[in-house]
Structure formats: C-alpha cells, structure tokens
Motif scaffolding. Structure first.
Motif, short mmCIF file in Angstrom:
data_model
loop_
_atom_site.label_atom_id
_atom_site.label_comp_id
_atom_site.label_asym_id
_atom_site.label_seq_id
_atom_site.Cartn_x
_atom_site.Cartn_y
_atom_site.Cartn_z
N GLU A 50 0.81 -1.22 0.00
CA GLU A 50 0.00 0.00 0.00
C GLU A 50 0.84 1.27 0.00
N THR A 80 -7.27 4.06 -4.82
CA THR A 80 -7.33 3.28 -3.59
C THR A 80 -8.39 2.20 -3.69
N THR A 84 -7.37 -1.69 -3.17
CA THR A 84 -7.85 -2.30 -1.93
C THR A 84 -8.92 -3.35 -2.18
#
Length: 136
Positions: A50, A80, A84
């Motif tokens: 990340e 993101t 994710t």
C-alpha cells in the motif's frame, strides 16, 4: 463545439482502452499468483504494498493536479478503491478467482462511487480495472 465533442469522445475511448490494459495486467498478476506463490509474494512485498502504491500515485499525478485538489482527491479515492478491492493483494488466490473481491456480476459491489445513469469516466475506469469490464 463539434470538435470538442469529438476530442472528448476519442479521449474517452483511449482511456477505456488503457483501462483494459490495466485490467489485463491485474489478471496477469492473478494468474502468476495461482502458479507461483514466491513470485506472487515478491510482487506484493516489493511493488504492490500500500505504501508503494500510494507513493507511485503521488509521483505520477500530484504535480499535474495540484491546482485541482478536488480532482486529485477523487482520483486518489478511485486508485485506492482499485488496489484495496483486489483479492490478490490480501490473501491466497484460487486458480479460478481472477477478479477483485468487490466485483459482483461484472460490476463493483455497492457501485463504483458514481451510480448515475451516465457515470463518470473515472467510475467506469475503476469498474473496468477492478472487474475486467465496464457497464457503460
């Protein structure tokens, strides 16, 4: 006006084609993870963690969009959402599970953040990259 509409349509086509290339890259990573756990783990640790994904986004886009912080924030949220929601980054990948865990029937579960009749290009790209297709 016609020229601007044509340019917008061409840029949209190019963006969606590039989204298809990105989806292929993610599917390729999924495939690698189904056949070589060591290569998969190396990619996750050295490239796709990340922190590095966030830094890559900042390096790529911050200087171009610093005058438009709202757009930069929307783009960061979209980026993101892509990384994710992809199952390959969070657990072992099954050989037949090559899409993100947030995909249901080829669309991002809960919507891609833009559930209007004419979704934004950014929303279509998130859906295309996350699920390998788009519904627009």
């Amino acid at each position: 006006d016609e020229l601007l509409i044509w340019i917008r349509n061409e840029l949209r086509t190019i963006a969606l084609e590039e989204g298809g290339h990105s989806a292929l890259a993610w599917r390729t990573l999924y495939w690698v993870c189904t056949v070589d756990a060591d290569a998969c783990n190396a990619a996750k640790q050295n490239i796709l963690n990340e922190n590095k994904l966030h830094m890559a986004f900042q390096l790529r886009f911050s200087r171009y969009f610093e005058g438009n912080p709202e757009l930069l924030e929307r783009m960061m949220t979209a980026w993101t959402n892509i990384y994710t929601n992809l199952e390959v980054l969070h657990s072992d990948v099954e050989a037949n599970d090559i899409r993100g865990s947030a995909c249901v029937d080829g669309a991002v579960e809960g919507g891609s953040g833009d559930d209007l009749p004419n979704p934004s290009l950014l929303s279509l790209l998130v859906e295309k990259i996350s699920c390998g297709s788009y519904s627009g």
